[in-house]
Motif scaffolding. Structure first.
Motif, PDB file in Angstrom:
ATOM      1  N   PRO A 221      -7.018   0.335  -6.033  1.00 37.22           N
ATOM      2  CA  PRO A 221      -6.544   0.527  -4.419  1.00 37.22           C
ATOM      3  C   PRO A 221      -5.173   0.626  -4.076  1.00 37.22           C
ATOM      4  O   PRO A 221      -4.385  -0.171  -4.757  1.00 37.22           O
ATOM      5  CB  PRO A 221      -7.266  -0.708  -3.797  1.00 37.22           C
ATOM      6  N   ALA A 222      -4.814   1.235  -3.044  1.00 32.07           N
ATOM      7  CA  ALA A 222      -3.597   1.236  -2.636  1.00 32.07           C
ATOM      8  C   ALA A 222      -3.601   1.071  -1.153  1.00 32.07           C
ATOM      9  O   ALA A 222      -4.166   1.632  -0.192  1.00 32.07           O
ATOM     10  CB  ALA A 222      -2.766   2.629  -2.909  1.00 32.07           C
ATOM     11  N   CYS A 223      -2.667   0.221  -0.586  1.00 34.58           N
ATOM     12  CA  CYS A 223      -2.614  -0.151   0.801  1.00 34.58           C
ATOM     13  C   CYS A 223      -1.462   0.288   1.502  1.00 34.58           C
ATOM     14  O   CYS A 223      -0.091   0.259   0.988  1.00 34.58           O
ATOM     15  CB  CYS A 223      -2.603  -1.559   1.213  1.00 34.58           C
ATOM     16  N   SER A 224      -1.538   1.117   2.594  1.00 28.66           N
ATOM     17  CA  SER A 224      -0.349   1.807   3.158  1.00 28.66           C
ATOM     18  C   SER A 224       0.206   0.847   4.233  1.00 28.66           C
ATOM     19  O   SER A 224      -0.274   0.481   5.236  1.00 28.66           O
ATOM     20  CB  SER A 224      -0.874   2.985   3.956  1.00 28.66           C
ATOM     21  N   ILE A 225       1.679   0.481   4.099  1.00 29.87           N
ATOM     22  CA  ILE A 225       2.237  -0.355   4.834  1.00 29.87           C
ATOM     23  C   ILE A 225       3.256   0.196   5.833  1.00 29.87           C
ATOM     24  O   ILE A 225       4.053   1.176   5.236  1.00 29.87           O
ATOM     25  CB  ILE A 225       2.961  -1.541   3.988  1.00 29.87           C
TER      26      ILE A 225
ATOM     27  N   ASP B 164       0.717  -5.959   8.970  1.00 27.41           N
ATOM     28  CA  ASP B 164       1.013  -7.347   8.648  1.00 27.41           C
ATOM     29  C   ASP B 164      -0.306  -8.197   8.361  1.00 27.41           C
ATOM     30  O   ASP B 164      -0.454  -8.957   7.585  1.00 27.41           O
ATOM     31  CB  ASP B 164       1.750  -8.106   9.725  1.00 27.41           C
ATOM     32  N   ILE B 165      -1.401  -7.770   9.247  1.00 24.59           N
ATOM     33  CA  ILE B 165      -2.594  -8.467   9.120  1.00 24.59           C
ATOM     34  C   ILE B 165      -3.347  -8.129   8.060  1.00 24.59           C
ATOM     35  O   ILE B 165      -3.980  -8.894   7.392  1.00 24.59           O
ATOM     36  CB  ILE B 165      -3.371  -8.437  10.706  1.00 24.59           C
ATOM     37  N   MET B 166      -3.239  -6.471   7.838  1.00 28.04           N
ATOM     38  CA  MET B 166      -4.049  -6.359   6.628  1.00 28.04           C
ATOM     39  C   MET B 166      -3.496  -6.838   5.443  1.00 28.04           C
ATOM     40  O   MET B 166      -4.227  -7.234   4.665  1.00 28.04           O
ATOM     41  CB  MET B 166      -3.910  -4.845   6.809  1.00 28.04           C
ATOM     42  N   ILE B 167      -2.174  -7.011   5.391  1.00 35.99           N
ATOM     43  CA  ILE B 167      -1.641  -7.890   3.912  1.00 35.99           C
ATOM     44  C   ILE B 167      -2.210  -8.803   3.864  1.00 35.99           C
ATOM     45  O   ILE B 167      -2.405  -9.432   2.883  1.00 35.99           O
ATOM     46  CB  ILE B 167       0.027  -7.522   3.896  1.00 35.99           C
TER      47      ILE B 167
ATOM     48  N   PRO C 230      -5.999  -5.738  -8.722  1.00 34.61           N
ATOM     49  CA  PRO C 230      -4.570  -5.365  -8.210  1.00 34.61           C
ATOM     50  C   PRO C 230      -4.810  -4.549  -6.944  1.00 34.61           C
ATOM     51  O   PRO C 230      -5.867  -3.962  -6.706  1.00 34.61           O
ATOM     52  CB  PRO C 230      -4.476  -4.101  -9.552  1.00 34.61           C
ATOM     53  N   VAL C 231      -3.846  -4.456  -6.175  1.00 38.35           N
ATOM     54  CA  VAL C 231      -3.778  -3.698  -5.190  1.00 38.35           C
ATOM     55  C   VAL C 231      -2.062  -3.179  -5.241  1.00 38.35           C
ATOM     56  O   VAL C 231      -1.199  -4.189  -5.139  1.00 38.35           O
ATOM     57  CB  VAL C 231      -3.899  -4.450  -3.692  1.00 38.35           C
ATOM     58  N   LYS C 232      -1.772  -1.877  -4.854  1.00 40.06           N
ATOM     59  CA  LYS C 232      -0.568  -1.419  -4.670  1.00 40.06           C
ATOM     60  C   LYS C 232      -0.076  -1.262  -3.241  1.00 40.06           C
ATOM     61  O   LYS C 232      -1.123  -0.645  -2.661  1.00 40.06           O
ATOM     62  CB  LYS C 232      -0.175   0.001  -5.590  1.00 40.06           C
ATOM     63  N   TYR C 233       1.007  -1.841  -2.669  1.00 39.31           N
ATOM     64  CA  TYR C 233       1.574  -1.654  -1.371  1.00 39.31           C
ATOM     65  C   TYR C 233       2.505  -0.292  -1.376  1.00 39.31           C
ATOM     66  O   TYR C 233       3.376  -0.464  -2.327  1.00 39.31           O
ATOM     67  CB  TYR C 233       1.985  -2.935  -0.844  1.00 39.31           C
ATOM     68  N   VAL C 234       2.411   0.383  -0.413  1.00 40.91           N
ATOM     69  CA  VAL C 234       3.284   1.706  -0.268  1.00 40.91           C
ATOM     70  C   VAL C 234       3.926   1.540   1.031  1.00 40.91           C
ATOM     71  O   VAL C 234       3.007   1.473   1.856  1.00 40.91           O
ATOM     72  CB  VAL C 234       2.610   2.663  -0.867  1.00 40.91           C
TER      73      VAL C 234
END
Length: 347
Positions: free
Chosen positions: A35-39, A46-49, A60-64
């Motif tokens: 999974p990757a999370c668009s920041i 902010d809430i999502m993180i 694992p989660v990758k933040y981009v």
């Protein structure tokens, strides 16, 4: 599954939307390996993180983060703060086509994405801003029927009711454009190069199988009206799933979560007083005048940049608003005259 989920749910606010989101996030992180999370640095992300990190465990989660070319320094500083707070890395990538370049290539935003899209289509066909019937204009400008439907108020819903996408929903915009045709290119496509195409490239680079996005139905933007729920599974031939964990959240849900867990937003919110953030100074924000005054106060160099990029759109939008208010005032005066005459005739 996170073995601490029972405790996490018990410690959560007594709010069904929040508890369901924590539970569903845990399930989704079990179902997808990359999974990757668009920041964005905004309040929703902010809430999502925090939701992700609260249930993630060792999965694992990758933040981009995509730098559009006109980001607030306050947002960039906030990304550093988020990395320290959660012990995460936020991968940062420059846009394939930054907003300043995209506006030069495609045109500048104006009023809303849908309006800008239709105006661009008309401009690309050499439209002369004529007040003619739809059938006449279709013959004059073939292959432009979609935008002409907007211009001629021909969009209808399945139940026969008029669509909100017709130009008449924006009072006197058609009359204004006939009297004052735009002399600069207008487009909604700066978002494509700055965000969408950049995101697709990063998804491939990271071998992402699920994209986590901070979209909410309550935002009422063009994206929220094109989606029906919080999850879009991969297509039959594979691809990426899209999970929108905050989809059903209201502003009240966000405020409750923020207070309960002590979330701190960026200075754009906490100091400047913004209600939401996006590309700095974007003309799609109906309150752009207030925003650029605030930017000038806190980040003057960025203020100069957005004025240079979006200045033509700002001036055109201001002229339209002045025209609209004048026409509304004239209409009210005529109503008073007519109503006064009717009362006199009744006597």
């Amino acid at each position: 599954m996170n073995p601490n989920m029972e405790r996490i749910i018990n410690e959560a606010p007594d709010n069904l939307a929040i508890q369901n989101t924590l539970f569903n996030m845990d399930l989704k992180l079990d179902q997808y390996l990359h999974p990757a999370c668009s920041i964005s640095g905004g309040s929703d992300s902010d809430i999502m993180i925090d939701v992700i990190e609260r249930v993630r465990g060792d999965r694992p989660v990758k933040y981009v983060f995509f730098d559009t070319g006109i980001e607030y320094e306050a947002t960039k500083q906030h990304l550093d703060d988020l990395e320290r707070r959660y012990g995460i890395e936020i991968i940062r990538r420059n846009a394939k086509v930054p907003v300043p370049l995209g506006c030069k290539q495609f045109g500048v935003p104006f009023l809303s994405k849908r309006v800008a899209m239709d105006i661009k289509r008309l401009q690309s066909h050499g439209f002369q801003w004529e007040d003619e019937p739809f059938e006449v204009l279709c013959k004059r400008y073939p292959d432009c029927s979609s935008a002409l439907k907007w211009w001629c108020n021909r969009w209808e819903l399945d139940n026969g009711k008029e669509s909100k996408y017709n130009i008449k929903r924006l009072a006197y915009l058609k009359e204004f454009m006939i009297a004052n045709p735009p002399n600069f290119p207008i487009s909604d496509e700066c978002c494509e190069g700055a965000k969408k195409s950049t995101a697709r490239t990063i998804d491939e680079e990271l071998d992402c199988d699920m994209k986590i996005l901070g979209l909410r139905q309550a935002e009422n933007g063009i994206r929220s009206t094109s989606l029906s729920n919080c999850f879009s599974p991969p297509g039959k031939d594979g691809g990426i799933a899209y999970f929108r964990p905050l989809w059903y959240w209201t502003d009240e849900d966000k405020a409750l979560y923020k207070a309960h867990y002590g979330i701190t937003y960026s200075d754009c919110y906490e100091v400047w007083g913004f209600k939401r953030t996006g590309c700095a100074g974007c003309p799609f924000n109906s309150r752009f005048d207030e925003e650029i005054k605030t930017i000038a106060q806190y980040e003057p160099r960025l203020s100069t940049a957005v004025q240079n990029i979006f200045g033509a759109s700002y001036e055109y939008a201001r002229a339209y608003r002045e025209y609209r208010e004048r026409r509304k005032a004239e209409y009210r005066e005529r109503r008073k005259e007519v109503e006064g005459q009717e009362r006199w005739e009744d006597v």
